[in-house]
Design a protein around this motif. Structure first.
Motif, PDB file in Angstrom:
ATOM      1  N   SER A 172     -67.765  37.544  74.226  1.00  0.00           N
ATOM      2  CA  SER A 172     -68.268  38.728  73.524  1.00  0.00           C
ATOM      3  C   SER A 172     -67.188  39.790  73.382  1.00  0.00           C
ATOM      4  O   SER A 172     -66.999  40.387  72.316  1.00  0.00           O
ATOM      5  CB  SER A 172     -69.469  39.319  74.273  1.00  0.00           C
ATOM      6  OG  SER A 172     -70.562  38.436  74.282  1.00  0.00           O
ATOM      7  N   ARG A 173     -66.475  40.014  74.474  1.00  0.00           N
ATOM      8  CA  ARG A 173     -65.419  41.038  74.448  1.00  0.00           C
ATOM      9  C   ARG A 173     -64.303  40.652  73.475  1.00  0.00           C
ATOM     10  O   ARG A 173     -63.810  41.500  72.703  1.00  0.00           O
ATOM     11  CB  ARG A 173     -64.861  41.209  75.863  1.00  0.00           C
ATOM     12  CG  ARG A 173     -63.727  42.202  75.971  1.00  0.00           C
ATOM     13  CD  ARG A 173     -64.179  43.630  75.756  1.00  0.00           C
ATOM     14  NE  ARG A 173     -63.044  44.543  75.868  1.00  0.00           N
ATOM     15  CZ  ARG A 173     -62.593  45.023  77.019  1.00  0.00           C
ATOM     16  NH1 ARG A 173     -63.204  44.688  78.167  1.00  0.00           N
ATOM     17  NH2 ARG A 173     -61.581  45.848  77.046  1.00  0.00           N
ATOM     18  N   LEU A 174     -63.918  39.400  73.489  1.00  0.00           N
ATOM     19  CA  LEU A 174     -62.850  38.950  72.594  1.00  0.00           C
ATOM     20  C   LEU A 174     -63.292  38.986  71.137  1.00  0.00           C
ATOM     21  O   LEU A 174     -62.494  39.297  70.248  1.00  0.00           O
ATOM     22  CB  LEU A 174     -62.395  37.542  72.983  1.00  0.00           C
ATOM     23  CG  LEU A 174     -61.549  37.471  74.262  1.00  0.00           C
ATOM     24  CD1 LEU A 174     -61.366  36.025  74.707  1.00  0.00           C
ATOM     25  CD2 LEU A 174     -60.194  38.141  74.060  1.00  0.00           C
ATOM     26  N   ALA A 185     -60.778  39.828  57.158  1.00  0.00           N
ATOM     27  CA  ALA A 185     -60.682  38.372  57.314  1.00  0.00           C
ATOM     28  C   ALA A 185     -61.899  37.849  58.078  1.00  0.00           C
ATOM     29  O   ALA A 185     -62.367  38.488  59.023  1.00  0.00           O
ATOM     30  CB  ALA A 185     -59.399  38.000  58.044  1.00  0.00           C
ATOM     31  N   PRO A 186     -62.433  36.693  57.707  1.00  0.00           N
ATOM     32  CA  PRO A 186     -63.651  36.177  58.343  1.00  0.00           C
ATOM     33  C   PRO A 186     -63.447  35.838  59.815  1.00  0.00           C
ATOM     34  O   PRO A 186     -62.403  35.324  60.212  1.00  0.00           O
ATOM     35  CB  PRO A 186     -63.968  34.911  57.526  1.00  0.00           C
ATOM     36  CG  PRO A 186     -63.222  35.063  56.251  1.00  0.00           C
ATOM     37  CD  PRO A 186     -61.993  35.849  56.579  1.00  0.00           C
ATOM     38  N   LEU A 187     -64.452  36.129  60.621  1.00  0.00           N
ATOM     39  CA  LEU A 187     -64.509  35.725  62.017  1.00  0.00           C
ATOM     40  C   LEU A 187     -65.735  34.846  62.189  1.00  0.00           C
ATOM     41  O   LEU A 187     -66.853  35.268  61.898  1.00  0.00           O
ATOM     42  CB  LEU A 187     -64.602  36.951  62.931  1.00  0.00           C
ATOM     43  CG  LEU A 187     -64.862  36.692  64.420  1.00  0.00           C
ATOM     44  CD1 LEU A 187     -63.770  35.815  65.013  1.00  0.00           C
ATOM     45  CD2 LEU A 187     -64.981  38.009  65.182  1.00  0.00           C
ATOM     46  N   LEU A 209     -77.415  38.599  75.348  1.00  0.00           N
ATOM     47  CA  LEU A 209     -76.364  39.599  75.198  1.00  0.00           C
ATOM     48  C   LEU A 209     -75.247  39.107  74.286  1.00  0.00           C
ATOM     49  O   LEU A 209     -74.713  39.862  73.466  1.00  0.00           O
ATOM     50  CB  LEU A 209     -75.806  39.973  76.576  1.00  0.00           C
ATOM     51  CG  LEU A 209     -76.768  40.751  77.483  1.00  0.00           C
ATOM     52  CD1 LEU A 209     -76.260  40.778  78.910  1.00  0.00           C
ATOM     53  CD2 LEU A 209     -76.965  42.169  76.965  1.00  0.00           C
ATOM     54  N   CYS A 210     -74.897  37.827  74.412  1.00  0.00           N
ATOM     55  CA  CYS A 210     -73.824  37.275  73.583  1.00  0.00           C
ATOM     56  C   CYS A 210     -74.269  37.144  72.126  1.00  0.00           C
ATOM     57  O   CYS A 210     -73.498  37.435  71.204  1.00  0.00           O
ATOM     58  CB  CYS A 210     -73.376  35.927  74.130  1.00  0.00           C
ATOM     59  SG  CYS A 210     -71.926  35.246  73.293  1.00  0.00           S
ATOM     60  N   LEU A 211     -75.512  36.721  71.895  1.00  0.00           N
ATOM     61  CA  LEU A 211     -76.008  36.594  70.518  1.00  0.00           C
ATOM     62  C   LEU A 211     -76.014  37.934  69.801  1.00  0.00           C
ATOM     63  O   LEU A 211     -75.775  38.003  68.589  1.00  0.00           O
ATOM     64  CB  LEU A 211     -77.409  35.983  70.524  1.00  0.00           C
ATOM     65  CG  LEU A 211     -77.491  34.467  70.691  1.00  0.00           C
ATOM     66  CD1 LEU A 211     -78.934  34.033  70.907  1.00  0.00           C
ATOM     67  CD2 LEU A 211     -76.895  33.754  69.491  1.00  0.00           C
ATOM     68  N   ARG A 216     -73.439  41.022  65.423  1.00  0.00           N
ATOM     69  CA  ARG A 216     -72.797  42.279  65.033  1.00  0.00           C
ATOM     70  C   ARG A 216     -71.349  42.097  64.599  1.00  0.00           C
ATOM     71  O   ARG A 216     -70.873  42.782  63.688  1.00  0.00           O
ATOM     72  CB  ARG A 216     -72.852  43.260  66.201  1.00  0.00           C
ATOM     73  CG  ARG A 216     -72.384  44.675  65.853  1.00  0.00           C
ATOM     74  CD  ARG A 216     -72.604  45.601  67.020  1.00  0.00           C
ATOM     75  NE  ARG A 216     -71.750  45.269  68.155  1.00  0.00           N
ATOM     76  CZ  ARG A 216     -71.880  45.824  69.366  1.00  0.00           C
ATOM     77  NH1 ARG A 216     -72.851  46.687  69.588  1.00  0.00           N
ATOM     78  NH2 ARG A 216     -71.060  45.489  70.341  1.00  0.00           N
ATOM     79  N   GLU A 217     -70.636  41.165  65.226  1.00  0.00           N
ATOM     80  CA  GLU A 217     -69.196  41.098  65.039  1.00  0.00           C
ATOM     81  C   GLU A 217     -68.724  39.978  64.109  1.00  0.00           C
ATOM     82  O   GLU A 217     -67.646  40.085  63.527  1.00  0.00           O
ATOM     83  CB  GLU A 217     -68.493  40.925  66.399  1.00  0.00           C
ATOM     84  CG  GLU A 217     -68.881  41.942  67.465  1.00  0.00           C
ATOM     85  CD  GLU A 217     -68.430  43.356  67.134  1.00  0.00           C
ATOM     86  OE1 GLU A 217     -67.633  43.525  66.197  1.00  0.00           O
ATOM     87  OE2 GLU A 217     -68.886  44.288  67.812  1.00  0.00           O
TER      88      GLU A 217
END
Length: 244
Positions: A172-174, A185-187, A209-211, A216-217
């Motif tokens: 999640s942090r990364l 650029a797509p992630l 939490l990760c989902l 969002r990111e």
């Protein structure tokens, strides 16, 4: 046009192929990422034509884990010439590179490990076991080196799980850092759901939490379920019986 003429040699060069850089996080992320690269690497003799490899056939990948066990095993397994050979692993506990294998099929300084895991705890993975969570900065430094080596960068593919502290929390942090780094650029996230019957006490909290970070990111998520993968493997590996 699409071809560039060299004034010195009079030759023409095709434009650089679009490239992707992968970030493999945690035990599951490194294992499924390695399986993906192994399948693509089997397409030789033209690995340079694949977006996840450079023109020398080396994997455009950054390997991250809270322990050295999985990444170290991956490097040793690739001594026979796999896509992650000659991975130099950075270990925080000794602050040096601890392993270098002979052949050259992977960028150097692309694997980062620590001396302790994340205890299957999302918060421990996200914030780190000590102040600063230094592995995040070092992993992003490795990612930037991959970016600088890409002529036509088109996005990032992150491999991780939703279950453990490293894949879910550190992942999640990364992903937050990658989203800020990449701009437009797509992630993309390739992730695995935990077993529905329960594998770890905190797995559903980690996954939730990760989902939320993935939604969002990232721009796209390739979601797989451990139960489905296990059933598929059991079906494919079942002994074939017949009658005479």
């Amino acid at each position: 046009g699409s071809l560039v003429t060299s004034s010195s040699r009079g030759s023409r060069q095709a434009p650089a192929m679009a490239s992707l850089v992968s970030m493999m996080v945690g035990q599951c992320g490194n294992q499924i990422g390695a399986a993906t690269y192994a399948a693509l690497h089997a397409e030789r003799p033209f690995p340079g034509e694949l977006a996840l490899f450079d023109d020398r056939g080396r994997a455009r990948a950054v390997l991250v884990d809270g322990e050295a066990k999985v990444v170290g095993a991956l490097v040793r397994d690739c001594e026979r010439g796999g896509p992650f050979s000659k991975v130099r692993v950075w270990a925080q506990s000794v602050r040096c590179c601890v392993r270098q294998v002979p052949t050259s099929l992977c960028h150097q300084d692309c694997a980062f490990v620590e001396d302790s895991g994340r205890g299957n705890n999302w918060a421990l993975g996200y914030y780190g076991p000590r102040a600063g969570n230094g592995i995040v900065d070092r992993a992003m430094g490795g990612f930037r080196r991959q970016l600088e080596a890409s002529d036509a960068y088109r996005g990032c593919l992150c491999f991780h799980s939703l279950c453990g502290g490293t894949g879910a929390g550190l992942g999640s942090r990364l992903m937050e850092e990658l989203h800020d780094e990449l701009g437009k650029a797509p992630l993309m996230s390739t992730t695995v759901l935990p077993f529905s019957v329960g594998e770890l006490p905190l797995q559903h909290y980690n996954a939730t939490l990760c989902l939320s970070r993935i939604c969002r990111e990232t721009d796209a998520c390739f979601l797989f379920a451990n139960d489905d993968l296990l059933s598929l493997c059991a079906t494919r590996n079942a002994p074939k019986t017949g009658s005479v």
